[in-house]
Design an enzyme around this catalytic site. Sequence first.
Site, PDB file in Angstrom:
ATOM      1  N   THR A 129      -7.669  10.021   8.593  1.00 10.39           N
ATOM      2  CA  THR A 129      -7.775   8.404   7.669  1.00 10.39           C
ATOM      3  C   THR A 129      -7.508   7.382   8.879  1.00 10.39           C
ATOM      4  OG1 THR A 129      -5.489   8.963   8.578  1.00 10.39           O
ATOM      5  CG2 THR A 129      -6.639   9.627   5.855  1.00 10.39           C
TER       6      THR A 129
ATOM      7  N   GLY B 103      -8.051   4.249  10.455  1.00 13.34           N
ATOM      8  CA  GLY B 103      -8.977   2.460  10.591  1.00 13.34           C
ATOM      9  C   GLY B 103      -8.871   2.399   8.827  1.00 13.34           C
ATOM     10  N   THR B 104      -7.620   2.768   8.355  1.00 13.17           N
ATOM     11  CA  THR B 104      -7.938   2.787   6.475  1.00 13.17           C
ATOM     12  C   THR B 104      -7.904   1.286   6.410  1.00 13.17           C
ATOM     13  OG1 THR B 104      -5.937   4.257   6.868  1.00 13.17           O
ATOM     14  CG2 THR B 104      -7.808   5.638   5.908  1.00 13.17           C
ATOM     15  N   GLY B 105      -6.621   1.033   7.328  1.00  9.21           N
ATOM     16  CA  GLY B 105      -5.938  -0.121   6.940  1.00  9.21           C
ATOM     17  C   GLY B 105      -6.403  -1.296   7.242  1.00  9.21           C
ATOM     18  N   CYS B 106      -7.078  -1.606   8.526  1.00 12.25           N
ATOM     19  CA  CYS B 106      -8.422  -2.171   9.144  1.00 12.25           C
ATOM     20  C   CYS B 106      -9.241  -2.761   8.282  1.00 12.25           C
ATOM     21  CB  CYS B 106      -9.185  -2.508  10.275  1.00 12.25           C
ATOM     22  SG  CYS B 106      -7.956  -1.806  11.748  1.00 12.25           S
TER      23      CYS B 106
ATOM     24  N   LYS C  10       0.731  -1.207  -0.273  1.00 13.62           N
ATOM     25  CA  LYS C  10       0.340   0.117   0.709  1.00 13.62           C
ATOM     26  C   LYS C  10       0.393   0.664  -0.153  1.00 13.62           C
ATOM     27  CE  LYS C  10      -1.638  -1.307   3.918  1.00 13.62           C
ATOM     28  NZ  LYS C  10      -2.777  -1.556   5.340  1.00 13.62           N
TER      29      LYS C  10
END
Length: 253
Positions: free
Chosen positions: A198, A200-203, A165
């Site tokens: 932003t 929690g974007t990865g979760c 990412k």
Amino acid sequence: MTIPRVLIIAGSDSGGGAGIQADIKTVTAFGCHAMTAITAITAQNTRGVSGVALLDPAMVVAQIDAVLSDIGADAIKIGMIGSSAIAEAVADRLEQADARVPLVFDPVMVATSGAMLADDATIAAFERLMRLAALVTPNIPELAVLSPEGADALVRRTGTAVLAKGGHGDGELLIDTLILPGGERTEWGNQRIVTRHTHGTGCTMASAIASGLARGDDLAKAVAAARRYVRTAIEAAPGLGQGSGPLGPGIVG
């Protein structure tokens, strides 16, 4: 009536922006049934993490057993693990699970606020989980720790697909790259959305991909849909809190 089932193994975020809370919201938005095995309880808000309490590894495994022995799962998502002992216990259990059930592993190390969520021993224990996964979704700092030689080297070492990412990169254009074990590559590029919200974007990304896989999509299709969902969720962020706020409701497409 059947519904795709997603088991989430991750920590709880009291602020509702990341972790289990973000995972459940995302899985539900994709029309799937969310189930959980909580690894840790965190006291956190948009400004940071003020406390972490890890669950006993046996209790984490007990949650996994309870779900898989009765309801079953069409995909599994792993987020915050919390300790090397929990990582090893989860790996032991998942090695016995149905190998046809795809596993998406988000190798969480640091919260958006900068709080450390994995020590060196825990990160070392990620190796077993990566080898079990259908996909690993590191951001740029996580990839630098897991594989200083880069994403291709991580794919070769683990035999696992990697979504590298680009959200932590510089510049206005962000690139995400999916690399499959056979060497096939797919890249997506988008303009950066300028916002501090932003959390929690990865979760959210990993749970959206797991939901796509649970619905029967291939990896590239699942990643493409997850990226669209995350971008719309960032754009819809409600602006809560004084720090990095949670995402808004995304649009599944």
